[in-house]
Design a protein around this motif. Sequence first.
Motif: not given
Length: 253
Positions: A8, A12, A15, A164, A167-168
């Motif tokens: 994970r 992330l 970016q 996930i 946050d992406l």
Amino acid sequence: MESLRLLRKELLERQMASQLSSEEALLRFMSNHVFAVWDFQSLLTALQQQLTCVQVPWTPTPDREARRLINEIVLDEESGPHPDGGYSSHFELYLDAMKKAGANTQLIDEWLPFIEKSGNFSTAITSTNLPSHVVKFLKTTFSFIEQGSLVTIASAFLYGREDIIPDLFRQLVQRLDQENPEKWGYFKFYLEEHIHCDEEKHGPAAERLMQRICGNDPILWEEAEQAARIALTARIELWDAMVATQEAQSKAA
């Protein structure tokens, strides 16, 4: 699950927002990423089929809470709010966002009637002209579905998607706040809707589903971890392939 935490973190750290540094790159990204939005709906439907009765004659499934949890998720994903009013699936909202922003929808426009006519993913994917990295990602998703394991499908759904995605997407929303609101308004609405649903409702609901499915069985949790590793790795590979394609197209131009 330490291995999942590391995967994970790796995803992330790609970016997303910083690597999609131009409008052109973001538009090309959308033309590929829309397939991850599409196959998510199939993953969700496979989970719904496992946890509810979608056949006639109807009979009640044994886990009442699981039935409620998955149906609440389906309601949002298939009939969420649209910025123009009314409702649409998140997939249809994404397509509208692509068109509003000027992204090329040719690949997905050709795929939808093709898969509908075929009625079978395995048959359709062998005759497609989709990019190889998109094909590989879709095959991974449908391998979970075709395997038919409730644990595997639920794990791919939770750890590969719902856990996930907020946050992406949050990185992209922060950028689009400063972009052309007319061009990117629908896409920003889609991203914010996903963050809201996944973080506040769908993520916690999917966590509860996993707990109900696996309980205290270490064998089931091991199966869930293995599926989650595959799902996250597939997401990383899809992202890397899209970035590599972007760079090659930029150099060619």
